[in-house]
Design a protein around this motif. Sequence first.
Motif, PDB file in Angstrom:
ATOM      1  N   HIS A  43       0.824  -1.214   0.000  1.00  0.00           N
ATOM      2  CA  HIS A  43       0.000   0.000   0.000  1.00  0.00           C
ATOM      3  C   HIS A  43       0.859   1.266   0.000  1.00  0.00           C
ATOM      4  N   ARG A  44       2.101   1.135  -0.479  1.00  0.00           N
ATOM      5  CA  ARG A  44       3.020   2.279  -0.450  1.00  0.00           C
ATOM      6  C   ARG A  44       2.510   3.428  -1.302  1.00  0.00           C
ATOM      7  N   GLN A  45       1.926   3.134  -2.455  1.00  0.00           N
ATOM      8  CA  GLN A  45       1.464   4.173  -3.369  1.00  0.00           C
ATOM      9  C   GLN A  45      -0.038   4.441  -3.218  1.00  0.00           C
ATOM     10  N   SER A  46      -0.570   4.151  -2.051  1.00  0.00           N
ATOM     11  CA  SER A  46      -1.988   4.364  -1.791  1.00  0.00           C
ATOM     12  C   SER A  46      -2.168   5.361  -0.664  1.00  0.00           C
ATOM     13  N   LEU A  47      -3.046   6.336  -0.869  1.00  0.00           N
ATOM     14  CA  LEU A  47      -3.287   7.344   0.159  1.00  0.00           C
ATOM     15  C   LEU A  47      -3.990   6.743   1.373  1.00  0.00           C
ATOM     16  N   LEU A  48      -4.862   5.789   1.141  1.00  0.00           N
ATOM     17  CA  LEU A  48      -5.622   5.201   2.241  1.00  0.00           C
ATOM     18  C   LEU A  48      -4.916   4.021   2.891  1.00  0.00           C
ATOM     19  N   GLY A  49      -3.885   3.500   2.225  1.00  0.00           N
ATOM     20  CA  GLY A  49      -3.091   2.428   2.822  1.00  0.00           C
ATOM     21  C   GLY A  49      -3.929   1.217   3.173  1.00  0.00           C
ATOM     22  N   TYR A  50      -3.780   0.759   4.425  1.00  0.00           N
ATOM     23  CA  TYR A  50      -4.453  -0.467   4.854  1.00  0.00           C
ATOM     24  C   TYR A  50      -5.951  -0.277   5.040  1.00  0.00           C
ATOM     25  N   ALA A  51      -6.426   0.956   4.911  1.00  0.00           N
ATOM     26  CA  ALA A  51      -7.871   1.170   4.983  1.00  0.00           C
ATOM     27  C   ALA A  51      -8.595   0.460   3.853  1.00  0.00           C
ATOM     28  N   TRP A  52      -7.869   0.186   2.755  1.00  0.00           N
ATOM     29  CA  TRP A  52      -8.494  -0.523   1.645  1.00  0.00           C
ATOM     30  C   TRP A  52      -8.898  -1.939   2.043  1.00  0.00           C
ATOM     31  N   LEU A  53      -8.277  -2.494   3.072  1.00  0.00           N
ATOM     32  CA  LEU A  53      -8.678  -3.812   3.553  1.00  0.00           C
ATOM     33  C   LEU A  53     -10.012  -3.757   4.287  1.00  0.00           C
ATOM     34  N   LEU A  54     -10.325  -2.586   4.842  1.00  0.00           N
ATOM     35  CA  LEU A  54     -11.550  -2.430   5.621  1.00  0.00           C
ATOM     36  C   LEU A  54     -12.722  -1.929   4.790  1.00  0.00           C
ATOM     37  N   LEU A  55     -12.431  -1.220   3.716  1.00  0.00           N
ATOM     38  CA  LEU A  55     -13.500  -0.609   2.931  1.00  0.00           C
ATOM     39  C   LEU A  55     -14.458  -1.618   2.291  1.00  0.00           C
ATOM     40  N   PRO A  56     -13.971  -2.719   1.668  1.00  0.00           N
ATOM     41  CA  PRO A  56     -14.933  -3.662   1.055  1.00  0.00           C
ATOM     42  C   PRO A  56     -15.927  -4.265   2.036  1.00  0.00           C
ATOM     43  N   ALA A  61     -21.458  -4.044   4.305  1.00  0.00           N
ATOM     44  CA  ALA A  61     -22.379  -3.908   5.436  1.00  0.00           C
ATOM     45  C   ALA A  61     -23.344  -2.751   5.219  1.00  0.00           C
ATOM     46  N   VAL A  62     -22.832  -1.622   4.732  1.00  0.00           N
ATOM     47  CA  VAL A  62     -23.675  -0.445   4.511  1.00  0.00           C
ATOM     48  C   VAL A  62     -24.696  -0.712   3.407  1.00  0.00           C
ATOM     49  N   VAL A  63     -24.239  -1.262   2.285  1.00  0.00           N
ATOM     50  CA  VAL A  63     -25.124  -1.481   1.138  1.00  0.00           C
ATOM     51  C   VAL A  63     -26.201  -2.503   1.455  1.00  0.00           C
ATOM     52  N   TRP A  64     -25.794  -3.654   2.003  1.00  0.00           N
ATOM     53  CA  TRP A  64     -26.781  -4.708   2.268  1.00  0.00           C
ATOM     54  C   TRP A  64     -27.730  -4.335   3.402  1.00  0.00           C
ATOM     55  N   THR A  65     -27.229  -3.599   4.380  1.00  0.00           N
ATOM     56  CA  THR A  65     -28.120  -3.122   5.448  1.00  0.00           C
ATOM     57  C   THR A  65     -29.152  -2.155   4.887  1.00  0.00           C
ATOM     58  N   GLY A  66     -28.715  -1.271   3.995  1.00  0.00           N
ATOM     59  CA  GLY A  66     -29.640  -0.327   3.364  1.00  0.00           C
ATOM     60  C   GLY A  66     -30.693  -1.044   2.532  1.00  0.00           C
ATOM     61  N   LEU A  67     -30.271  -2.061   1.770  1.00  0.00           N
ATOM     62  CA  LEU A  67     -31.228  -2.822   0.963  1.00  0.00           C
ATOM     63  C   LEU A  67     -32.220  -3.574   1.840  1.00  0.00           C
ATOM     64  N   ASN A  68     -31.732  -4.096   2.958  1.00  0.00           N
ATOM     65  CA  ASN A  68     -32.600  -4.849   3.859  1.00  0.00           C
ATOM     66  C   ASN A  68     -33.609  -3.939   4.555  1.00  0.00           C
ATOM     67  N   PHE A  85     -23.694  -9.113  11.401  1.00  0.00           N
ATOM     68  CA  PHE A  85     -23.820 -10.378  10.672  1.00  0.00           C
ATOM     69  C   PHE A  85     -23.078 -10.305   9.337  1.00  0.00           C
ATOM     70  N   VAL A  86     -23.248  -9.202   8.619  1.00  0.00           N
ATOM     71  CA  VAL A  86     -22.602  -9.028   7.313  1.00  0.00           C
ATOM     72  C   VAL A  86     -21.082  -8.892   7.471  1.00  0.00           C
ATOM     73  N   LEU A  87     -20.641  -8.133   8.464  1.00  0.00           N
ATOM     74  CA  LEU A  87     -19.202  -7.952   8.672  1.00  0.00           C
ATOM     75  C   LEU A  87     -18.505  -9.276   8.965  1.00  0.00           C
ATOM     76  N   ILE A  88     -19.129 -10.114   9.783  1.00  0.00           N
ATOM     77  CA  ILE A  88     -18.526 -11.412  10.096  1.00  0.00           C
ATOM     78  C   ILE A  88     -18.472 -12.284   8.842  1.00  0.00           C
ATOM     79  N   GLY A  89     -19.554 -12.301   8.097  1.00  0.00           N
ATOM     80  CA  GLY A  89     -19.583 -13.113   6.887  1.00  0.00           C
ATOM     81  C   GLY A  89     -18.567 -12.673   5.854  1.00  0.00           C
ATOM     82  N   THR A  90     -18.475 -11.360   5.614  1.00  0.00           N
ATOM     83  CA  THR A  90     -17.524 -10.866   4.618  1.00  0.00           C
ATOM     84  C   THR A  90     -16.085 -11.039   5.079  1.00  0.00           C
TER      85      THR A  90
END
Length: 276
Positions: A43-56, A61-68, A85-90
């Motif tokens: 993640h050297r050339q990434s502004l968000l660094g390791y945050a990219w591991l958390l974003l998906p 969680a946000v999208v599926w919760t909104g749809l539900n 529930f979604v966070l654990i599954g993903t």
Amino acid sequence: MTVYSAASALRDPRRFLREAFADVRRSWEPAKHLFLKNLRSQHRQSLLGYAWLLLPPLASAVVWTGLNESGVITVGETKVPYPLFVLIGTMFWFVFVDALKCPLLDLKSSRDILGKVRLPHEAVMLAGIGTVVFNFLIRALLVAVAFLYYARLPGWTVLLTPLVLFSIICLGLAVGLLLAPVGLLYDDINRTLDVALGFGFLITPVVYPIPKTWPVSLISELNPLVPLLLTGRRWLQGFELPPSPGFFAVTIASFAALLLAWVFYRAARPHIVARL
């Protein structure tokens, strides 16, 4: 200098296994350095660094919760708040995805090193496994924060989670190693894999409880990832000690498949090196 012969390495099984395990023993030290190198450059050339591991998983969680909540989809009752529930599954799903893709991606990115340096291919794979575990630990922090947010504490069965992690990694690596020989030669495999994983996400109960109506339930019964995912969710949430039916059978089969895939890759390695 390492010399690869076109003759089948399996003609002498004893020598084949002796050299294979010798390469594993020699791989631990270079694997450690490769892991640290990959960690620094990932993640050297990434502004968000390791945050990219958390974003998906967070976005899922946000999208599926909104749809539900909007009623677009109905996922049924879950024993914990649906976003958790979604966070654990993903979290567990991405372990499988990372493990499946790491043999192909890591061997492809190390192609120049493997061609110039006498480095066992197993060192690259072990470094990739280290990255899979590291990524899991980062995402587990997000799940831990969600547990605190919802004022819930996992039971003592959370201590059994490493067994689930081992099982999912074995399953993913087995599939990834089987695809690696062809995938290293043709990019079509990697592109097809992305499409297949997107479809696999939808037919695996990652963001919804396991379906109980036939024929939809048949897909879950035939999916080897399902008992691993359900057991991981059950143990992490601290509900029940007995694993999901089929968990140990899939774990043993995944480990056996990984060993066979490793043998297959080593047998195909001379032909791969000759064409890279």
